[in-house]
Design an enzyme around this catalytic site. Structure first.
Site, short mmCIF file in Angstrom:
data_model
loop_
_atom_site.label_atom_id
_atom_site.label_comp_id
_atom_site.label_asym_id
_atom_site.label_seq_id
_atom_site.Cartn_x
_atom_site.Cartn_y
_atom_site.Cartn_z
N HIS A 15 1.92 4.51 -2.99
CA HIS A 15 2.01 5.97 -2.77
C HIS A 15 3.38 6.50 -3.20
O HIS A 15 3.47 7.55 -3.85
CB HIS A 15 1.78 6.27 -1.29
CG HIS A 15 0.35 6.21 -0.86
ND1 HIS A 15 -0.62 7.04 -1.37
CD2 HIS A 15 -0.28 5.40 0.04
CE1 HIS A 15 -1.78 6.77 -0.82
NE2 HIS A 15 -1.61 5.77 0.05
N HIS B 7 71.65 76.79 15.13
CA HIS B 7 72.15 76.96 16.49
C HIS B 7 71.83 75.74 17.35
O HIS B 7 72.65 75.33 18.19
CB HIS B 7 71.55 78.23 17.10
CG HIS B 7 71.99 78.48 18.52
ND1 HIS B 7 73.24 78.99 18.83
CD2 HIS B 7 71.34 78.27 19.70
CE1 HIS B 7 73.36 79.09 20.14
NE2 HIS B 7 72.21 78.66 20.70
N HIS C 292 0.84 -1.21 0.00
CA HIS C 292 0.00 0.00 0.00
C HIS C 292 0.87 1.26 0.00
O HIS C 292 0.65 2.19 -0.80
CB HIS C 292 -0.91 -0.04 1.23
CG HIS C 292 -1.80 1.14 1.35
ND1 HIS C 292 -3.15 1.12 1.05
CD2 HIS C 292 -1.55 2.43 1.75
CE1 HIS C 292 -3.68 2.30 1.24
NE2 HIS C 292 -2.73 3.12 1.69
N GLU C 293 1.86 1.30 0.88
CA GLU C 293 2.72 2.49 0.95
C GLU C 293 3.65 2.59 -0.25
O GLU C 293 4.01 3.70 -0.66
CB GLU C 293 3.54 2.45 2.25
CG GLU C 293 2.69 2.39 3.52
CD GLU C 293 1.72 3.55 3.64
OE1 GLU C 293 2.02 4.64 3.08
OE2 GLU C 293 0.66 3.38 4.27
N HIS D 115 -6.09 8.40 -2.48
CA HIS D 115 -6.55 7.08 -2.92
C HIS D 115 -7.53 7.24 -4.08
O HIS D 115 -8.65 6.72 -4.06
CB HIS D 115 -7.20 6.30 -1.77
CG HIS D 115 -6.30 6.09 -0.60
ND1 HIS D 115 -6.36 6.88 0.53
CD2 HIS D 115 -5.31 5.20 -0.39
CE1 HIS D 115 -5.45 6.46 1.39
NE2 HIS D 115 -4.79 5.44 0.86
N CYS E 213 67.04 80.22 22.65
CA CYS E 213 67.37 78.80 22.44
C CYS E 213 66.87 77.99 23.63
O CYS E 213 67.17 78.34 24.78
CB CYS E 213 68.88 78.64 22.27
SG CYS E 213 69.39 76.91 22.11
#
Length: 487
Positions: A115, A473, A111-112, A130, A458
């Site tokens: 399918h 420098h 049956h399966e 079905h 500086c």
């Protein structure tokens, strides 16, 4: 001769009768024949699937998976589709089919598989599952095998056997057909809002479902499992955690950290720094000139214990207070934006004459001599350290005293000072550096340049110099300092 012929004909007739009786027995047995219950009562599921795929589905179900399901108790089998790529799986209920004869297993599997075939071949036109396409293949296989494949199963007793958790509503629906308020399930899942019929039940009845039946010792088994599972988890979580009643001891920081490369044997020792790598060499003096260290210079770290002293690898020392004082005197870090330390003269920052801050210096001749002497002592100490590093590898005799001759670090200021001094000597031909091409500040009077009367001070010698001659420098002042260090 006539008697022999008659005997031969009789024997031939008997043989034909025996052969005719054997022919029906040689026909293949039906897939649902009762003899299979004794020959193969528990067949291999994967073996049956491969056999049926070749005989009835032309090998189109090679990508389909078939397996048992130990939790499915409401239906005998189910086929799950996974996209349009031809992948699907077939699951058969082990709790239901293990109580049924072999015939039911074969019919449920076929049956399966019908399918799955409709899905794989993209011929799944049956919206209800079905339809005519399914029935066409179902009748075809029934004629070939003698099976009785249907669109439903009759395993109602087995399904009810596994529905061991019962609830009943205490509202008006307990008196109405067909369920009389009962809800029977194979799992312990009470009716709730997750059920599709819950909203309708709340409107029409509004009652509450109360559990009235469950398997024997179900509550005891459930409690025992939860206790066994939760005890190790709670112990593992609370193992490293202190109790609420206990107070955690807070240890304050003592100010002493860890030294890189330190081992447990040196934990009780006292760390001191020394500039001498050879033990026989006398330590340098502790005045400012001896304590002036560069942060990148390497010194040896010793750990003194109750026993003999031990040496570790060379590490960078931590500058003491005396070192920091010398560095702060030589490398002043006072910002020129400070009004206390500097004052503006003709747009140039000049150090203030006020006395009070340890970092400010007087511009008098005596203070200049002190600064010059401190610089001279600093450079002498750095020069002595450089000579020490150069001569140590030759004097060291032990394995600890042997240090590989390495190129001086670029960051070392002493290396740069010695390098520029030697370079100036080579350029001047051994003469005095003071007789360089840079004239003194008095010779470079700002009056020589017409139209440029701006004078600045500086920052090194505090002399008044023309703004256009300040760079030359400054170079002359720095060369004079290097000459003093050389002398």
């Amino acid at each position: 001769m006539d008697e022999d012929l008659v005997l031969a004909l009789q024997l031939q007739e008997e043989w034909n009768l025996q052969v005719s009786e054997r022919e029906p027995a040689q026909e293949p047995l039906s897939l649902v024949d009762a003899s299979w219950e004794l020959v193969d009562p528990t067949p291999d599921l994967q073996g049956l699937f491969v056999l049926f795929n070749d005989r009835f589905f032309w090998g189109q179900l090679e990508a389909v998976e078939v397996k048992w399901s130990v939790r499915m108790t409401l239906c005998a089998g189910i086929c799950s589709y996974e996209g349009r790529g031809g992948m699907c799986s077939i699951r058969l209920s082990e709790p239901l089919l293990k109580l049924r004869p072999r015939k039911d297993l074969v019919e449920t599997l076929l049956h399966e598989m019908i399918h799955a075939y409709l899905f794989v071949t993209n011929n799944d036109k049956d919206r209800e599952g079905h339809g005519p396409e399914f029935c066409k293949h179902m009748h075809r296989i029934n004629r070939l095998t003698g099976a009785n494949i249907t669109v439903y199963h009759t395993f109602h007793d087995e399904v009810d056997e596994y529905r061991r958790h019962w609830w009943r509503c205490n509202g008006p629906c307990q008196n109405s057909k067909p369920y009389y308020g009962y809800v029977k399930r194979a799992t312990n899942r009470a009716p709730s809002a997750h059920d599709y019929w819950w909203a309708e039940h709340q409107k029409t009845c509004g009652g509450t479902y109360i559990k009235i039946k469950e398997p024997e010792n179900y509550s005891k088994k459930g409690k025992g499992k939860t206790k066994l599972r939760k005890q190790p988890v709670s112990e593992a979580e609370n193992k490293d955690k202190p109790n609420r009643g206990e107070k955690q001891l807070l240890i304050p920081f003592t100010g002493k950290g860890y030294v890189l490369g330190e081992t447990s044997n040196f934990s009780s020792g006292k760390c001191i720094t020394s500039h001498a790598i050879n033990e026989s060499q006398e330590p340098l003096s502790q005045d400012h000139s001896a304590n002036a260290l560069r942060p990148h210079s390497k010194t040896e770290v010793k750990f003194e214990q109750n026993g003999p002293s031990k040496k570790t690898s060379v590490a960078s020392p931590v500058l003491s207070t005396s070192h920091q004082n010398v560095l702060s005197n030589y490398f002043s870090k006072v910002s020129v934006a400070s009004s206390k330390a500097f004052r503006s003269v003709s747009g140039s920052p000049v150090k203030s004459l006020t006395v009070g801050d340890s970092t400010t210096k007087s511009v008098s001749a005596g203070s200049q001599r002190r600064v010059t002497s401190s610089r001279t002592s600093l450079r002498n100490s750095l020069k002595a350290m450089e000579s020490t590093y150069v001569t140590v590898p030759q004097d060291a005799g032990g394995p600890e005293g042997k240090l590989p001759s390495k190129r001086p670090r670029i960051e070392d200021k002493t290396f740069f000072d010695l390098f520029f001094i030697k370079k100036e000597q080579a350029q001047s031909g051994g003469g005095d550096v003071t007789s360089s091409s840079h004239p003194p500040a008095a010779a470079q009077s700002p009056s020589g340049a017409s139209g440029q009367s701006r004078v600045v001070h500086c920052p090194v010698c505090q002399d008044e110099v023309s703004e256009t001659q300040i760079n030359e420098h400054l170079d002359w002042c720095l060369e004079r300092d290097s000459t003093q260090v050389k002398s």
